[in-house]
Design a protein around this motif. Structure first.
Motif, PDB file in Angstrom:
ATOM      1  N   GLU A   7       0.826  -1.192   0.000  1.00 33.27           N
ATOM      2  CA  GLU A   7       0.000   0.000   0.000  1.00 33.27           C
ATOM      3  C   GLU A   7       0.868   1.253   0.000  1.00 33.27           C
ATOM      4  N   ASN A   8       0.246   2.386  -0.294  1.00 34.24           N
ATOM      5  CA  ASN A   8       0.940   3.657  -0.210  1.00 34.24           C
ATOM      6  C   ASN A   8       0.888   4.141   1.239  1.00 34.24           C
ATOM      7  N   VAL A   9       2.034   4.271   1.853  1.00 35.37           N
ATOM      8  CA  VAL A   9       2.101   4.565   3.285  1.00 35.37           C
ATOM      9  C   VAL A   9       1.583   5.967   3.585  1.00 35.37           C
ATOM     10  N   LEU A  10       1.859   6.930   2.711  1.00 39.41           N
ATOM     11  CA  LEU A  10       1.415   8.293   2.966  1.00 39.41           C
ATOM     12  C   LEU A  10      -0.107   8.403   2.918  1.00 39.41           C
ATOM     13  N   ILE A  11      -0.727   7.727   1.963  1.00 39.55           N
ATOM     14  CA  ILE A  11      -2.189   7.740   1.900  1.00 39.55           C
ATOM     15  C   ILE A  11      -2.769   7.077   3.136  1.00 39.55           C
ATOM     16  N   ARG A  12      -2.193   5.965   3.550  1.00 37.50           N
ATOM     17  CA  ARG A  12      -2.697   5.269   4.723  1.00 37.50           C
ATOM     18  C   ARG A  12      -2.579   6.133   5.975  1.00 37.50           C
ATOM     19  N   SER A  13      -1.445   6.808   6.167  1.00 34.20           N
ATOM     20  CA  SER A  13      -1.258   7.626   7.369  1.00 34.20           C
ATOM     21  C   SER A  13      -2.186   8.836   7.363  1.00 34.20           C
ATOM     22  N   LEU A  14      -2.369   9.469   6.187  1.00 30.51           N
ATOM     23  CA  LEU A  14      -3.251  10.631   6.137  1.00 30.51           C
ATOM     24  C   LEU A  14      -4.701  10.241   6.416  1.00 30.51           C
ATOM     25  N   LEU A  15      -5.157   9.156   5.795  1.00 29.41           N
ATOM     26  CA  LEU A  15      -6.540   8.731   6.011  1.00 29.41           C
ATOM     27  C   LEU A  15      -6.757   8.230   7.438  1.00 29.41           C
ATOM     28  N   THR A  16      -5.758   7.578   8.007  1.00 29.21           N
ATOM     29  CA  THR A  16      -5.881   7.127   9.398  1.00 29.21           C
ATOM     30  C   THR A  16      -6.089   8.315  10.328  1.00 29.21           C
ATOM     31  N   GLU A  17      -5.358   9.398  10.072  1.00 29.43           N
ATOM     32  CA  GLU A  17      -5.515  10.609  10.885  1.00 29.43           C
ATOM     33  C   GLU A  17      -6.902  11.220  10.702  1.00 29.43           C
ATOM     34  N   ARG A  18      -7.352  11.300   9.429  1.00 31.98           N
ATOM     35  CA  ARG A  18      -8.661  11.912   9.172  1.00 31.98           C
ATOM     36  C   ARG A  18      -9.808  11.036   9.681  1.00 31.98           C
ATOM     37  N   PHE A  19      -9.662   9.738   9.583  1.00 30.57           N
ATOM     38  CA  PHE A  19     -10.731   8.838  10.011  1.00 30.57           C
ATOM     39  C   PHE A  19     -10.796   8.700  11.530  1.00 30.57           C
ATOM     40  N   SER A  20      -9.778   9.138  12.225  1.00 26.36           N
ATOM     41  CA  SER A  20      -9.735   8.969  13.682  1.00 26.36           C
ATOM     42  C   SER A  20     -10.465  10.070  14.435  1.00 26.36           C
ATOM     43  N   GLY A  21     -11.100  10.994  13.710  1.00 27.81           N
ATOM     44  CA  GLY A  21     -11.852  12.059  14.371  1.00 27.81           C
ATOM     45  C   GLY A  21     -11.110  13.371  14.443  1.00 27.81           C
ATOM     46  N   ALA A  22     -10.013  13.490  13.732  1.00 29.25           N
ATOM     47  CA  ALA A  22      -9.282  14.755  13.728  1.00 29.25           C
ATOM     48  C   ALA A  22     -10.141  15.837  13.064  1.00 29.25           C
ATOM     49  N   PRO A  23      -9.971  17.100  13.468  1.00 27.76           N
ATOM     50  CA  PRO A  23     -10.764  18.176  12.869  1.00 27.76           C
ATOM     51  C   PRO A  23     -10.540  18.236  11.360  1.00 27.76           C
ATOM     52  N   PRO A  24     -11.597  18.421  10.586  1.00 26.50           N
ATOM     53  CA  PRO A  24     -11.433  18.512   9.131  1.00 26.50           C
ATOM     54  C   PRO A  24     -10.478  19.646   8.756  1.00 26.50           C
ATOM     55  N   ALA A  25      -9.656  19.388   7.750  1.00 23.91           N
ATOM     56  CA  ALA A  25      -8.687  20.381   7.285  1.00 23.91           C
ATOM     57  C   ALA A  25      -8.544  20.262   5.784  1.00 23.91           C
ATOM     58  N   LEU A  94     -16.171  12.269   4.963  1.00 21.56           N
ATOM     59  CA  LEU A  94     -15.843  11.952   6.355  1.00 21.56           C
ATOM     60  C   LEU A  94     -17.078  11.920   7.246  1.00 21.56           C
ATOM     61  N   GLU A  95     -18.176  12.497   6.796  1.00 19.30           N
ATOM     62  CA  GLU A  95     -19.407  12.485   7.583  1.00 19.30           C
ATOM     63  C   GLU A  95     -20.239  11.238   7.338  1.00 19.30           C
ATOM     64  N   GLU A  96     -19.822  10.396   6.387  1.00 22.43           N
ATOM     65  CA  GLU A  96     -20.576   9.178   6.073  1.00 22.43           C
ATOM     66  C   GLU A  96     -19.692   7.936   6.156  1.00 22.43           C
ATOM     67  N   LEU A  97     -18.755   7.932   7.081  1.00 25.27           N
ATOM     68  CA  LEU A  97     -17.866   6.789   7.259  1.00 25.27           C
ATOM     69  C   LEU A  97     -18.584   5.662   7.978  1.00 25.27           C
ATOM     70  N   PRO A  98     -18.152   4.416   7.794  1.00 27.63           N
ATOM     71  CA  PRO A  98     -18.756   3.302   8.538  1.00 27.63           C
ATOM     72  C   PRO A  98     -18.577   3.499  10.044  1.00 27.63           C
ATOM     73  N   ASP A  99     -19.559   3.047  10.795  1.00 24.06           N
ATOM     74  CA  ASP A  99     -19.485   3.183  12.252  1.00 24.06           C
ATOM     75  C   ASP A  99     -18.491   2.198  12.864  1.00 24.06           C
ATOM     76  N   ASP A 100     -18.387   1.020  12.263  1.00 27.92           N
ATOM     77  CA  ASP A 100     -17.503  -0.014  12.800  1.00 27.92           C
ATOM     78  C   ASP A 100     -16.039   0.349  12.537  1.00 27.92           C
ATOM     79  N   GLN A 101     -15.191   0.236  13.564  1.00 28.24           N
ATOM     80  CA  GLN A 101     -13.779   0.568  13.425  1.00 28.24           C
ATOM     81  C   GLN A 101     -13.070  -0.367  12.450  1.00 28.24           C
ATOM     82  N   ALA A 102     -13.437  -1.638  12.497  1.00 25.53           N
ATOM     83  CA  ALA A 102     -12.811  -2.589  11.577  1.00 25.53           C
ATOM     84  C   ALA A 102     -13.148  -2.249  10.126  1.00 25.53           C
ATOM     85  N   ALA A 103     -14.377  -1.812   9.871  1.00 27.91           N
ATOM     86  CA  ALA A 103     -14.773  -1.430   8.521  1.00 27.91           C
ATOM     87  C   ALA A 103     -14.019  -0.185   8.073  1.00 27.91           C
TER      88      ALA A 103
END
Length: 319
Positions: A7-25, A94-103
């Motif tokens: 996988e692309n590590v930069l995409i994974r790290s950025l999305l992990t940060e955004r999906f974790s509840g960080a303020p939208p930027a 980001l407002e329509e992400l799956p509720d399940d963390q695994a998903a």
């Protein structure tokens, strides 16, 4: 040895940060990957909608081999019209992400594997062709098999680099994957030959590796590419061919995903380790030279007396 991430590590790290509840930027980032692939991550509409676009040099060839169907299977509800200058785009709200963390984690990984999934299309097609040819071949003996079954499927060419390509051919008993690669320097070719010979020796020597694919290395064109148009023989020997032979045990549905991921990263893995080996040898050479200089400096007398002569022939000592 280093195993590259699929996988692309930069995409994974950025999305992990955004999906974790960080303020939208706002995001506007261009990410370069191996093989000249480029990603663009941006928020063109709102900060909560992330657009991910990919540009692949060989995307038209991949579409011929079913890439569009593979991408629709993986990213169906997220696909949008391609961004100008790019081949394929997906948009995540980001407002329509799956509720399940695994998903959520599964979605992050699928998005980070965007390049891998696009490049997987010809491999998946070859694996499916193998299954079909194997089923047809089981109805005949080797002498009575029709020409289409005996010769196998077409050779699929993926020109993923300027002068290099991947050739994939399915047969009734195997799938052959051939990498053409360019060696600009003679030393690179020597390192590559030694490196690939270790693949062969390790497969013979280690019992757990005897089920690994067969690896062949040659400078002339393999027989599987005899009828492929547009191939040029390099008179200077810069072009080399690395062949992987995948047998039925490698093509099972349980193993196909992992094997496709492994074989896609081979070229980057191969050339990375050639460069790493050269860097290591140069480091050792510099260290050895420094050791020799240190020995010579220690052997020189501190108060060395030197004799000098004048023009008239008289000699005298200098301290």
């Amino acid at each position: 040895m280093l195993l590259l991430d699929y996988e692309n590590v930069l995409i994974r790290s950025l999305l992990t940060e955004r999906f974790s509840g960080a303020p939208p930027a706002s995001v506007d980032q261009i990410v370069s990957d191996f093989d000249g692939v480029t990603f663009h991550l941006s928020t063109p509409e709102t900060k909560t909608k992330i657009l991910i676009s990919i540009n692949v040099k060989c995307f038209r060839e991949l579409v011929q081999y079913g890439a569009q169907q593979v991408l629709e299977r993986e990213y169906g509800p997220y696909i949008v019209a391609p961004e100008p200058g790019y081949d394929f785009s997906v948009q995540i709200d980001l407002e329509e992400l799956p509720d399940d963390q695994a998903a959520r984690e599964d979605l992050i990984m699928r998005l980070a594997l965007l390049k891998r999934n696009a490049m997987a299309a010809p491999f998946e097609k070859a694996f499916d062709e193998f299954a079909q040819l194997a089923e047809e071949a089981s109805r005949y003996t080797s002498e009575s098999a029709p020409a289409g079954v005996a010769e196998g499927g077409e050779v699929m060419a993926v020109h993923y680099r300027e002068e290099e390509a991947i050739y994939i051919k399915a047969s009734h008993d195997r799938v052959t994957v051939i990498f053409s690669t360019i060696f600009r320097e003679e030393t690179d070719r020597i390192f590559g030959k030694v490196f690939l010979q270790e693949f062969v020796d390790a497969r013979r020597r280690v019992l757990t590796l005897q089920n690994a694919p067969q690896v062949l290395f040659r400078n002339d064109r393999p027989l599987e590419l005899a009828g492929v148009p547009g191939l040029e023989d390099a008179g200077d020997g810069q072009i080399s061919y690395i062949t992987f032979v995948l047998f039925p045990r490698h093509l099972t549905p349980q193993r196909r995903h992992e094997n496709i991921s492994h074989i896609q990263t081979f070229r980057d893995y191969f050339h990375y380790h050639i460069k790493a080996s050269k860097a290591y040898i140069h480091t050792r050479m510099r260290k050895r030279t420094a050791d020799f200089l240190q020995v010579l400096n220690r052997a020189r007398p501190e108060n060395e007396e030197r004799e000098r002569k004048t023009a008239s022939g008289r000699s005298f000592r200098v301290q």
